[in-house]
Scaffold this motif. Structure first.
Motif, short mmCIF file in Angstrom:
data_model
loop_
_atom_site.label_atom_id
_atom_site.label_comp_id
_atom_site.label_asym_id
_atom_site.label_seq_id
_atom_site.Cartn_x
_atom_site.Cartn_y
_atom_site.Cartn_z
N ASP A 50 0.63 -1.21 0.05
CA ASP A 50 0.01 0.00 -0.08
C ASP A 50 0.94 1.21 -0.04
O ASP A 50 0.43 2.21 -0.68
N VAL A 51 2.09 1.12 0.77
CA VAL A 51 2.65 2.47 0.93
C VAL A 51 3.59 2.62 -0.24
O VAL A 51 3.88 3.87 -0.67
N ARG A 59 10.13 5.31 -4.23
CA ARG A 59 11.47 5.97 -3.59
C ARG A 59 11.38 5.76 -2.13
O ARG A 59 12.72 6.20 -1.69
N GLN A 66 12.10 4.71 6.20
CA GLN A 66 10.91 5.56 6.34
C GLN A 66 9.50 4.71 6.33
O GLN A 66 8.67 4.77 7.02
N MET A 69 6.71 4.51 9.20
CA MET A 69 5.25 4.64 8.69
C MET A 69 4.60 3.69 9.33
O MET A 69 3.20 3.85 9.73
N GLU A 77 -2.55 19.48 -10.16
CA GLU A 77 -3.14 20.06 -8.98
C GLU A 77 -2.22 20.45 -7.92
O GLU A 77 -1.82 19.74 -7.00
N ARG A 134 -2.56 25.83 -1.06
CA ARG A 134 -2.99 26.26 0.34
C ARG A 134 -1.95 27.61 0.64
O ARG A 134 -0.91 27.60 0.25
N LEU A 135 -2.56 28.38 1.71
CA LEU A 135 -1.73 29.09 2.32
C LEU A 135 -0.65 28.37 3.11
O LEU A 135 -1.03 27.65 3.49
N MET A 136 0.44 29.48 3.41
CA MET A 136 1.65 28.75 4.06
C MET A 136 1.12 28.40 5.45
O MET A 136 1.69 27.68 6.24
N ILE A 137 0.30 29.29 6.21
CA ILE A 137 0.10 29.10 7.52
C ILE A 137 -1.43 29.21 7.60
O ILE A 137 -2.03 30.23 7.21
N THR A 138 -2.29 28.06 8.11
CA THR A 138 -3.70 28.62 8.66
C THR A 138 -3.89 28.10 9.81
O THR A 138 -3.22 27.08 10.33
N PRO A 139 -4.95 28.54 10.52
CA PRO A 139 -5.29 27.86 11.72
C PRO A 139 -5.68 26.42 12.09
O PRO A 139 -5.75 25.90 13.15
N ILE A 146 -1.32 33.57 14.60
CA ILE A 146 -1.05 32.76 13.38
C ILE A 146 -0.93 33.88 12.07
O ILE A 146 -0.20 33.97 11.32
N PHE A 188 1.90 34.44 9.62
CA PHE A 188 1.74 34.22 8.29
C PHE A 188 2.33 35.32 7.34
O PHE A 188 2.97 35.17 6.39
N SER A 190 6.22 24.32 4.44
CA SER A 190 5.35 24.83 5.48
C SER A 190 4.63 23.45 6.17
O SER A 190 3.95 22.62 5.66
N GLY A 200 2.86 24.50 8.58
CA GLY A 200 2.04 25.50 9.54
C GLY A 200 0.60 25.67 9.07
O GLY A 200 -0.18 26.24 9.40
N GLY A 251 -3.05 24.27 8.77
CA GLY A 251 -4.13 23.77 9.67
C GLY A 251 -5.25 23.00 8.58
O GLY A 251 -6.54 23.08 8.91
N ARG A 272 -0.02 7.14 8.73
CA ARG A 272 1.37 6.81 8.49
C ARG A 272 2.42 7.94 8.85
O ARG A 272 3.48 7.69 9.18
N HIS A 332 3.16 8.47 12.25
CA HIS A 332 4.14 7.38 12.81
C HIS A 332 5.66 8.12 12.46
O HIS A 332 6.67 8.16 13.33
N LEU A 333 5.81 8.50 11.37
CA LEU A 333 7.06 9.11 10.82
C LEU A 333 7.53 10.43 11.79
O LEU A 333 8.42 10.59 12.16
N ARG A 376 3.53 24.11 16.85
CA ARG A 376 2.49 23.04 16.21
C ARG A 376 3.05 22.61 15.05
O ARG A 376 3.38 23.67 14.17
#
Ligand code: PLP
Lengths: 167, 416
Positions: free
Chosen positions: A13-14, A20, A25, A29, A158, A162-167, B23, B27, B38, B40, B42, B301, B304-305, B367
């Motif tokens: 599965d992994v 690679r 790893q 996992m 795709e 995403r933004l770099m930091i979100t809550p 946050i 940002f 990142s 960071g 969520g 998984r 665990h890593l 976090r």
């Protein structure tokens, strides 16, 4: 499922979508020991459960001319051997990448890759169509690839939006 | 007469008093840098499964572009009711006991505004999700924090709840599994807490947005506990479990009197959740189960890593049992969590969120989200490791001694 079979499945599965990953790893996992992962992978390689490791390449983008085709093949099954003997003969040509026995209107589907369309055509007429027990072939040339081995190969993938930091 | 307006005196002091999210500050810093990995974020690193997106397009083709009823599409509410009943054995009447909201975020805001009066107190575990305290304040009430730490496994207890209750206490909000610590509360612990909530006639607001992302043991749905259905407001949504953060859809389930009061605010302020998102959510519930399970397996998984990586770095980190966050203890570096995050970003281009963004109790922690690819996680941990070694060499570190200080994997599992 027995312990070993279960572990085999988890490892498969992994690595199915990422060949690679290294044993360390994988071990982390799956909460296994590294030695054990190495051993189980080796077993599966020996048993041909793992048949090889490949890179999914979109040759169209390399700008290199590659001809590929899917060929439907009808054959006469042989006594005792069924379709297997003919299929195996076809399999041994290196330009043949995939061979499968199918239900329905034809028997085998053969995926072949050559340097050029001309080469592919030559293979079909000279080698495949003229082979003993092969009744007929229908060749479909590949014009464009959109998805390969589960991966989208078009420009418009795709990516991570995403933004770099979100809550 | 003047052309300028002194907004300081026009803005509601409650709003003025709210600190911008920690946050957000971080940002702005990250946004200017290139080549950053990142940890960071969520939200899931998966895009919404295709069948869900495709179902939404189909709904658009069929002309689903209008308002829905205030409560949301009945079909969706029915699917939610079936889902809750099948998963946790708790039943809700889809006609009166479920409201479709614009994410759990709206559900939180509405719940607080529906029940809170000026002066009321809300019990909020700390560290926990950034919105709870500000939303409480904006509803005119007062947050009272239940301080958790590695010593108590970042878990609140019945005793802590009991001790914090005053005559003004109205509700407890709990996010289980927790953001940012990844801690979960098991059934036993929740039963004890529920007992106190019942005895003191309080309301339990249960944010179960990460419920499906529980990796150790089973998630316990609070309203499914004996005697709790009627006094619990269950908040959940599609953002995390189905990788649908940008769609903005969630739901609240609870007693009919409460839901209809809540719907009054919703109908005048929101009207309804977006119909496109509701159509997508319906498809998620109908056919999204196996896709969700695959995502959960992958998070597990990576989890665990991550546990192993912190173990090897010598950073103490309780076992995260849910959500997709780890909350390692960085106090041994002698740095504050903001300094740690800032220096790690500037020196190694790895973004993590300073723990104090989740309340004072988060100071000394950061976090790290493992909602990132294996490649990114591996590279980020390599960089973090060299950052730590460098800090240790510079003697910045007070107690950090790689090898000596290292915690064993067995310990990790027992600390939480
Ligand atoms: C604990 C918790 N509750 C609620 C939310 C908001 O969720 P939604 O996207 O449904 O508004 C988040 C998002 O990060 C969260 O972590």
């Amino acid at each position: 499922m027995s312990g070993n079979r279960c572990k085999r499945k988890e490892i498969l599965d992994v690595i199915e979508n990422d060949a690679r990953l290294n044993p360390k790893q994988i071990a982390a996992m799956l909460e296994m020991e590294e030695d054990e992962v190495v051993r189980i992978i080796k077993e599966m390689e020996e048993e041909k459960i793992i048949a090889g490791y490949f890179t999914v390449i979109n040759w169209d983008k390399v700008g290199e001319e590659k001809g590929s085709a899917i060929i439907e093949v009808k054959i006469t099954p042989q006594r005792d051997l069924g379709f297997d003997a003919v299929a195996m003969r076809i399999c041994r040509f290196p330009e043949v990448k995939t061979v499968r026995l199918m239900s329905g209107a034809y028997d085998l589907v053969v995926y072949i890759e050559g340097q050029t369309m001309r080469e592919v055509a030559a293979f079909v007429t000279q080698k495949l169509a003229s082979m003993e027990h092969v009744l007929s072939t229908a060749t479909h040339f590949v014009l464009k690839t959109y998805k390969l081995q589960g991966a989208l190969v078009s420009e418009d993938g795709e990516e991570d939006r995403r933004l770099m930091i979100t809550p | 007469m003047t052309d300028t307006t002194d907004w300081k005196h026009k803005i509601n002091p409650l709003v003025l008093g709210i600190q911008p999210s920690g946050i957000r500050r971080f940002f702005d810093l990250v946004a200017e840098m290139k080549g950053v990995i990142s940890l960071g974020v969520g939200e899931p690193d998966f895009v919404t499964p295709w069948h869900i997106r495709e179902a939404c397009m189909y709904s658009l083709e069929k002309g689903y572009t209008m308002y829905t009823s205030n409560q949301g599409l009945l079909e969706l509410r029915q699917a939610i009711a079936r889902n809750l009943s099948a998963a946790y054995g708790v039943s809700y009447n889809p006609h009166h006991e479920i409201l479709i909201t614009v994410g759990v975020s709206e559900g939180l805001d509405l719940s607080f505004r529906t029940i809170l009066c000026p002066g009321d107190e809300v019990l909020i575990p700390e560290p926990s999700y950034v919105s709870y305290a500000p939303v409480t304040v904006m509803a005119g009430a007062k947050p009272v924090f239940l301080k958790t730490s590695p010593e108590n496994g970042f878990q609140i207890s019945a005793e802590m709840v009991e001790k914090a209750i005053t005559p003004k206490t109205k509700a407890l909000i709990l996010c289980n599994p927790n953001n940012p610590t990844g801690a979960t509360l098991d059934r036993e612990r929740l039963l004890e807490i529920a007992e106190v909530i019942r005895a003191r006639d309080l309301i339990f607001i249960s944010d179960e947005i990460y419920g499906r992302l529980t990796y150790v043991g089973e998630h316990t749905c609070v309203p499914a506990l004996p005697g709790m259905r009627d006094r619990t407001i269950l908040l959940n949504g599609f953002s995390k479990s189905y990788a649908m953060t940008g769609w903005r859809v969630g739901y609240a389930a609870g007693n009919q009197d409460f839901i209809s009061a809540m719907t009054k605010i919703h109908q005048y302020t929101m009207l309804c959740a977006p119909v496109t998102a509701q159509a997508a959510a319906l498809e998620a519930l109908r056919n999204g189960g196996s896709g969700m399970k695959k995502m959960v397996d992958q998070y597990n998984r990576r989890r665990h890593l991550v546990i192993q990586a912190f173990h090897e770095m010598g950073l103490p980190c309780g076992e995260p049992r849910g959500a997709f966050y780890a909350f390692p203890d960085i106090r041994s570096t002698g740095l504050s969590s903001e300094d740690f995050a800032q220096q790690l970003l500037q020196e190694e281009k790895v973004a993590v969120v300073p723990g104090n963004a989740f309340g004072e109790q988060g100071e000394g922690f950061v976090r790290c989200s493992y909602s990132a690819s294996i490649n990114d996680l591996t590279e980020a941990f390599k960089r973090m490791n060299s950052f730590l070694r460098r800090k240790a060499r510079k003697g910045k570190v007070l107690t950090f001694a790689p090898g000596e200080n290292e915690i064993k994997k067995e310990d990790i599992c027992q600390t939480m």
